[in-house]
Design a protein around this motif. Sequence first.
Motif, PDB file in Angstrom:
ATOM      1  N   GLU A  29       0.637  -1.077  -0.295  1.00 26.11           N
ATOM      2  CA  GLU A  29      -0.192  -0.338   0.127  1.00 26.11           C
ATOM      3  C   GLU A  29       1.026   0.623  -0.231  1.00 26.11           C
ATOM      4  O   GLU A  29       2.044   1.460   0.974  1.00 26.11           O
ATOM      5  N   PRO A  30       0.687   2.322  -0.719  1.00 26.61           N
ATOM      6  CA  PRO A  30       1.347   3.794  -0.767  1.00 26.61           C
ATOM      7  C   PRO A  30       1.096   4.218   0.059  1.00 26.61           C
ATOM      8  O   PRO A  30       0.133   4.184   1.532  1.00 26.61           O
ATOM      9  N   LEU A  38      -0.209  13.425  -4.760  1.00 27.34           N
ATOM     10  CA  LEU A  38      -1.127  13.077  -5.897  1.00 27.34           C
ATOM     11  C   LEU A  38      -2.260  14.249  -5.414  1.00 27.34           C
ATOM     12  O   LEU A  38      -2.818  14.281  -6.206  1.00 27.34           O
ATOM     13  N   ILE A  39      -2.749  14.616  -4.569  1.00 23.62           N
ATOM     14  CA  ILE A  39      -4.512  15.773  -4.579  1.00 23.62           C
ATOM     15  C   ILE A  39      -3.244  17.181  -4.094  1.00 23.62           C
ATOM     16  O   ILE A  39      -4.254  17.845  -5.166  1.00 23.62           O
TER      17      ILE A  39
END
Length: 106
Positions: A29-30, A38-39
């Motif tokens: 999982e990142p 990313l957001i």
Amino acid sequence: MTDDKTPNNLEERLQEAARHTEEQMELTEPSLSYFENLIEEQAALWYRRLWFELTCLWGIAFIFISFLIFSLFYVPLLFVFAQIISIIILIRYFYKERYEMVEMRQ
């Protein structure tokens, strides 16, 4: 000579295949920071696109208003013609929207 179809041998082979599959399919999982970055990148991209669209809107509005002012003072007939065309377009647009709303309700 060993029989490959004996229950013990078959069970060992299935367990080995299962372990191999689990090793190959191990998912990582990142981290939370990856999603936060990313957001932030997507928000920055969205704001850049928003400012570009807003600048284009202002430019087009400036050109259109300049045309209307020019036509009002130098070619009044063209100004009146543009106003009539815009009123016709607005009436057709609102009629079409009202007609689609009536269809949606039924």
